[in-house]
Design an enzyme around this catalytic site. Structure first.
Site, short mmCIF file in Angstrom:
data_model
loop_
_atom_site.label_atom_id
_atom_site.label_comp_id
_atom_site.label_asym_id
_atom_site.label_seq_id
_atom_site.Cartn_x
_atom_site.Cartn_y
_atom_site.Cartn_z
N GLY A 39 0.81 -1.22 0.11
CA GLY A 39 0.03 -0.25 -0.09
C GLY A 39 0.70 1.11 0.09
O GLY A 39 1.93 1.24 0.73
N ALA A 42 1.28 2.67 3.65
CA ALA A 42 2.15 2.02 4.52
C ALA A 42 3.63 1.83 3.94
O ALA A 42 4.67 2.11 4.71
CB ALA A 42 1.40 0.45 4.63
N THR A 221 9.79 12.32 -10.42
CA THR A 221 11.09 11.14 -10.39
C THR A 221 10.87 10.40 -11.68
O THR A 221 9.77 10.56 -12.41
CB THR A 221 10.39 9.97 -9.21
OG1 THR A 221 9.12 9.52 -9.65
CG2 THR A 221 10.36 10.52 -8.01
N ARG A 225 16.94 7.12 -13.70
CA ARG A 225 17.58 8.32 -13.83
C ARG A 225 17.92 9.08 -13.03
O ARG A 225 19.01 9.76 -12.61
CB ARG A 225 17.09 8.93 -15.22
CG ARG A 225 17.20 8.28 -16.53
CD ARG A 225 16.73 9.16 -17.55
NE ARG A 225 15.03 8.91 -17.41
CZ ARG A 225 14.22 9.77 -18.08
NH1 ARG A 225 14.59 10.81 -19.02
NH2 ARG A 225 12.88 9.52 -17.93
N ALA A 250 7.27 0.01 -5.33
CA ALA A 250 7.29 0.73 -4.23
C ALA A 250 8.55 1.69 -4.11
O ALA A 250 8.75 2.15 -3.12
CB ALA A 250 7.35 -0.21 -2.80
N ALA A 251 9.23 1.44 -5.34
CA ALA A 251 10.35 2.41 -5.24
C ALA A 251 10.12 3.86 -5.15
O ALA A 251 10.83 4.61 -4.54
CB ALA A 251 11.26 2.09 -6.67
N GLY A 252 8.94 4.24 -5.80
CA GLY A 252 8.61 5.69 -5.79
C GLY A 252 8.26 5.88 -4.24
O GLY A 252 8.44 7.06 -3.92
N ASP A 253 7.54 4.96 -3.67
CA ASP A 253 7.26 5.11 -2.09
C ASP A 253 8.44 5.11 -1.27
O ASP A 253 8.46 5.95 -0.29
CB ASP A 253 6.36 3.82 -1.69
CG ASP A 253 5.06 3.78 -2.51
OD1 ASP A 253 4.57 4.74 -3.03
OD2 ASP A 253 4.58 2.52 -2.46
N ALA A 283 15.97 -0.13 -2.79
CA ALA A 283 14.77 -0.76 -2.66
C ALA A 283 14.31 -1.77 -3.89
O ALA A 283 13.97 -2.87 -3.98
CB ALA A 283 13.56 -0.02 -2.51
N SER A 292 11.49 -4.43 0.82
CA SER A 292 12.67 -4.10 0.23
C SER A 292 13.23 -2.87 0.73
O SER A 292 14.22 -2.03 0.20
CB SER A 292 12.27 -3.65 -1.33
OG SER A 292 11.44 -2.80 -1.09
O1 RIB Z 1 3.27 1.72 -5.01
C1 RIB Z 1 3.52 0.26 -4.71
C2 RIB Z 1 2.01 -0.23 -3.84
O2 RIB Z 1 1.11 0.21 -4.85
C3 RIB Z 1 1.77 -1.50 -3.67
O3 RIB Z 1 2.56 -1.70 -2.37
C4 RIB Z 1 0.47 -1.79 -3.86
O4 RIB Z 1 0.08 -1.97 -2.41
C5 RIB Z 1 -0.08 -0.49 -4.44
O5 RIB Z 1 -0.67 0.11 -3.41
#
Ligand code: RIB
Length: 307
Positions: A39, A42, A221, A225, A250-253, A283, A292
């Protein structure tokens, strides 16, 4: 040090690693399966927490199902307190099905479940916490009216409001002047600005158009690059680190959580973005979302090896 407040989604991710992403009507065999906490909310909260320094408060909703127990278990293993993650009766925890191909690209489907219950009333209850935060970080996997409410509280209290506009959607013009930092990827930037973003020049022009409409700073982002930081009178490209990616989920997260944690720590935005690029680069070398996310010591060690 003040608190990082992250408001957003909690999902349980079921990720399948396949040779290629299935096309409509196609079955692709030869996959392996991994599930875990995810998510965007999270992931960003854990990334900020693992970046250390400031306390991180995560405001979210989970259901009253077995998945919720797994979610709590993961936070407990991370030793991250989640007093503001609310259990909603009679609804399932959000979930995501993720396909990842051999090139580390993914596609994701989401069932929102309890994430739809992160409503403005819940934000009003947290208004004191939000207004005194070092920064508030939000994404777009919760109801949009909630995001608008957070933006207003932040604007009224001069609390830095950071919006990661993912997944992509249109943003009303009236919201733009309330955003201190907007962190789109190139696709999201194009959708929000209505302008092309295929080249660095186009990204710069599209981001400047948003600054002219009131956004403080646009940090776009650019995948492996790096990122481009655009404010009304300045532009700076931050180069990322070359790694062998296995899963970009999740790299952006991770980038967003680390960026905001560094800013609340008092770092300048270009230094914060460099650390965030390093955290995201680490990650993508591991499978999974939360699984990650590196801690700050690992990020600083990685940077000192590479710089
Ligand atoms: O950005 C990655 C996330 O997007 C995943 O963890 C998934 O749950 C979605 O929300």
């Amino acid at each position: 040090m003040s608190e990082v407040v992250v408001v957003g989604s909690t999902n349980w991710d079921i990720a399948m690693y396949l040779p290629s992403l299935p096309l409509p009507g196609e079955t692709v065999a030869g996959g392996t399966l991994q599930s875990g906490l995810g998510g965007k909310g999270a992931n960003q909260a854990v990334a900020a927490f693992r970046a250390g320094g400031a306390t991180t408060c995560f405001i979210s909703c989970i259901g009253d199902d077995d998945i919720a127990n797994s979610v709590r278990q993961v936070f407990s293993e991370l030793q991250m307190p989640i007093p503001e993650v609310r259990v909603i009766d009679g609804i399932g925890t959000g979930s995501a099905c993720i396909f990842v191909n051999a090139e580390a690209e993914n596609c994701i489907g989401i069932a929102s479940g309890a994430n739809a219950c992160v409503l403005p009333a819940m934000i009003d209850e947290q208004a004191a916490r939000i207004s005194s935060a070092g920064a508030v970080l939000v994404q777009l996997e919760i109801p949009f009216e909630t995001i608008e409410r957070i933006a207003v509280i932040c604007a009224e209290n001069q609390t830095p409001f950071v919006l990661n506009p993912a997944p992509a959607r249109d943003i009303p013009e009236a919201l733009l002047p309330m955003i201190d930092i907007l962190t789109p990827n190139e696709v999201e930037l194009s959708q929000i600005s209505g302008m092309p973003s295929g080249t660095i020049e186009e990204v710069t022009i599209a981001a400047q158009s948003l600054c002219n409409q009131g956004v403080g700073t646009v940090v776009t982002t650019l995948g492996s690059r790096g990122c481009l930081i655009v404010a009304k009178t300045s532009t700076e490209f931050i180069e990322s680190f070359k790694v062998a990616a296995v899963d970009t989920t999740a790299a952006g997260d991770v980038f967003n959580g680390a960026l905001v944690a560094e800013l609340v720590r008092g770092e300048a935005i270009s230094d914060a973005a460099k650390v965030a690029c390093a955290a995201a680069a680490i990650a993508v070398t591991e499978k999974g979302a939360i699984a990650s996310i590196p801690d700050r010591d690992a990020v600083l060690a990685f940077m000192s090896e590479r710089l």
